[in-house]
Design a protein around this motif. Sequence first.
Motif, PDB file in Angstrom:
ATOM      1  N   ARG A  80       0.912  -1.219   0.265  1.00 35.64           N
ATOM      2  CA  ARG A  80       0.175   0.089  -0.042  1.00 35.64           C
ATOM      3  C   ARG A  80       0.827   1.350   0.078  1.00 35.64           C
ATOM      4  O   ARG A  80       1.847   1.404   0.909  1.00 35.64           O
ATOM      5  CB  ARG A  80      -0.976  -0.001   1.163  1.00 35.64           C
ATOM      6  N   THR A  81       0.696   2.214  -0.955  1.00 33.72           N
ATOM      7  CA  THR A  81       1.478   3.338  -1.118  1.00 33.72           C
ATOM      8  C   THR A  81       0.730   4.293  -1.790  1.00 33.72           C
ATOM      9  O   THR A  81      -0.417   4.083  -2.251  1.00 33.72           O
ATOM     10  CB  THR A  81       2.817   3.077  -1.841  1.00 33.72           C
ATOM     11  N   LYS A  82       1.689   5.546  -2.156  1.00 33.60           N
ATOM     12  CA  LYS A  82       0.956   6.470  -2.760  1.00 33.60           C
ATOM     13  C   LYS A  82       1.060   6.512  -4.418  1.00 33.60           C
ATOM     14  O   LYS A  82       2.383   6.302  -4.742  1.00 33.60           O
ATOM     15  CB  LYS A  82       1.162   7.781  -2.449  1.00 33.60           C
ATOM     16  N   ILE A  83      -0.071   6.868  -5.362  1.00 31.49           N
ATOM     17  CA  ILE A  83       0.289   7.197  -6.737  1.00 31.49           C
ATOM     18  C   ILE A  83       1.188   8.268  -7.043  1.00 31.49           C
ATOM     19  O   ILE A  83       0.796   9.487  -6.467  1.00 31.49           O
ATOM     20  CB  ILE A  83      -0.996   7.033  -7.189  1.00 31.49           C
ATOM     21  N   ARG A  84       2.238   8.046  -7.602  1.00 29.85           N
ATOM     22  CA  ARG A  84       3.249   9.222  -7.821  1.00 29.85           C
ATOM     23  C   ARG A  84       2.757   9.934  -9.229  1.00 29.85           C
ATOM     24  O   ARG A  84       3.208  11.034  -9.454  1.00 29.85           O
ATOM     25  CB  ARG A  84       4.696   8.774  -7.674  1.00 29.85           C
ATOM     26  N   GLY A  85       2.402   9.038 -10.022  1.00 28.06           N
ATOM     27  CA  GLY A  85       2.169   9.756 -11.526  1.00 28.06           C
ATOM     28  C   GLY A  85       1.415   8.640 -12.260  1.00 28.06           C
ATOM     29  O   GLY A  85       1.123   7.445 -11.699  1.00 28.06           O
ATOM     30  N   THR A  86       1.344   8.742 -13.519  1.00 27.50           N
ATOM     31  CA  THR A  86       0.985   7.737 -14.441  1.00 27.50           C
ATOM     32  C   THR A  86       2.140   7.775 -15.555  1.00 27.50           C
ATOM     33  O   THR A  86       2.776   8.610 -15.883  1.00 27.50           O
ATOM     34  CB  THR A  86      -0.339   7.904 -15.264  1.00 27.50           C
ATOM     35  N   SER A  87       2.054   6.575 -16.667  1.00 33.43           N
ATOM     36  CA  SER A  87       3.131   6.571 -17.753  1.00 33.43           C
ATOM     37  C   SER A  87       2.476   5.989 -18.668  1.00 33.43           C
ATOM     38  O   SER A  87       1.553   4.849 -18.530  1.00 33.43           O
ATOM     39  CB  SER A  87       4.106   5.484 -16.881  1.00 33.43           C
ATOM     40  N   LEU A  88       2.566   6.636 -19.820  1.00 30.94           N
ATOM     41  CA  LEU A  88       2.091   5.956 -21.076  1.00 30.94           C
ATOM     42  C   LEU A  88       3.001   5.202 -21.699  1.00 30.94           C
ATOM     43  O   LEU A  88       4.342   5.612 -22.154  1.00 30.94           O
ATOM     44  CB  LEU A  88       1.742   7.217 -22.064  1.00 30.94           C
ATOM     45  N   ILE A  89       2.750   3.867 -21.901  1.00 33.47           N
ATOM     46  CA  ILE A  89       3.762   2.891 -22.271  1.00 33.47           C
ATOM     47  C   ILE A  89       3.310   2.400 -23.817  1.00 33.47           C
ATOM     48  O   ILE A  89       2.071   2.356 -24.081  1.00 33.47           O
ATOM     49  CB  ILE A  89       3.591   1.569 -21.416  1.00 33.47           C
ATOM     50  N   ARG A  90       4.161   2.496 -24.606  1.00 31.87           N
ATOM     51  CA  ARG A  90       3.861   2.001 -25.912  1.00 31.87           C
ATOM     52  C   ARG A  90       4.625   0.715 -26.251  1.00 31.87           C
ATOM     53  O   ARG A  90       5.841   0.420 -25.970  1.00 31.87           O
ATOM     54  CB  ARG A  90       4.499   3.028 -27.265  1.00 31.87           C
ATOM     55  N   ASN A  91       3.963  -0.291 -26.745  1.00 28.31           N
ATOM     56  CA  ASN A  91       4.485  -1.735 -26.924  1.00 28.31           C
ATOM     57  C   ASN A  91       3.617  -2.354 -28.321  1.00 28.31           C
ATOM     58  O   ASN A  91       3.068  -1.531 -29.096  1.00 28.31           O
ATOM     59  CB  ASN A  91       4.258  -2.602 -25.748  1.00 28.31           C
TER      60      ASN A  91
END
Length: 294
Positions: A227-238
Amino acid sequence: MFKRIVIAAVLCFLSISVFASDKTVLRQVETMTVAKSGLHYRARIDTGAANTSLHAVDIDIIGGASKKMKNDVGKVVEFTTQNERGEKKRIQAEIVSTSRVKNSQGIETRYMVKLDVGFANEFHNIHVNLRDRSHMNHKLLIGRNFLKHDYIVDVSDKKMIGPLAELSIKQTGLLYNTRIDTGAVENSLHAVNIRVDKEDTVNIENNIGKMITFTTANEKGQQAEVRTKIRGTSLIRNAQGTERRYMVRLNVGEPRHEYVVDVNLKDRSKMGYKLLIGRNWLQGHYMVDVSKKH
């Protein structure tokens, strides 16, 4: 003539390389121990210091101290030492000499004792001066009298790592058989059963700063809930297109040498490696040698 000079230079370089390869490379800071103490120190490696120095307080000379410190040579001294974690140990050692040390405060005389200093499987019996290092970050300073035992100091702060490594995530208490991937920008951790407090399911950007809970597992199937805090989001291309993942901050690294880094969360159930290490963990800390075996 020129050829002879070139050949001689090459042979000299090769001989130096072979000679250097026989020596152990130390970083600026190493985890080391003093045999009698049973403590582990984050030791500062200092080529500028002639002798090794150990934190010591509450110093008592068995049988009583002389007015002149040099007259205590041959007696047994008892003192308390402490590592960076605050763990303490009271130990005894024979005084073998005294040393006069010049520093910014002037000149001070210290007791010198003989102690076994080094690593769990490699000790050297050397002279160590005793000093109150309470105000210093490192309670054990390694000087040239230890380093002369076939050690080289690398101040680059970069370690070598292979394409696979056993790494720890402190928050999970688990060890992962990890893929090191210089092609990946970020680290990625296996995470399922993800729950976000008061989650916005339409726009996940609105969840940044909220608490997230998820289940992770290593390659052995051992599980942990984090359990922790959301730091951000990341857009991943694959190859499958693009996806947006939550980013959290975790302590990742070799056991007892973890450091804080951002990690994206992904269901890696179908992947062989549950933790993938990218450039944001490697940068400034590690060089990758793909021939290095795990």
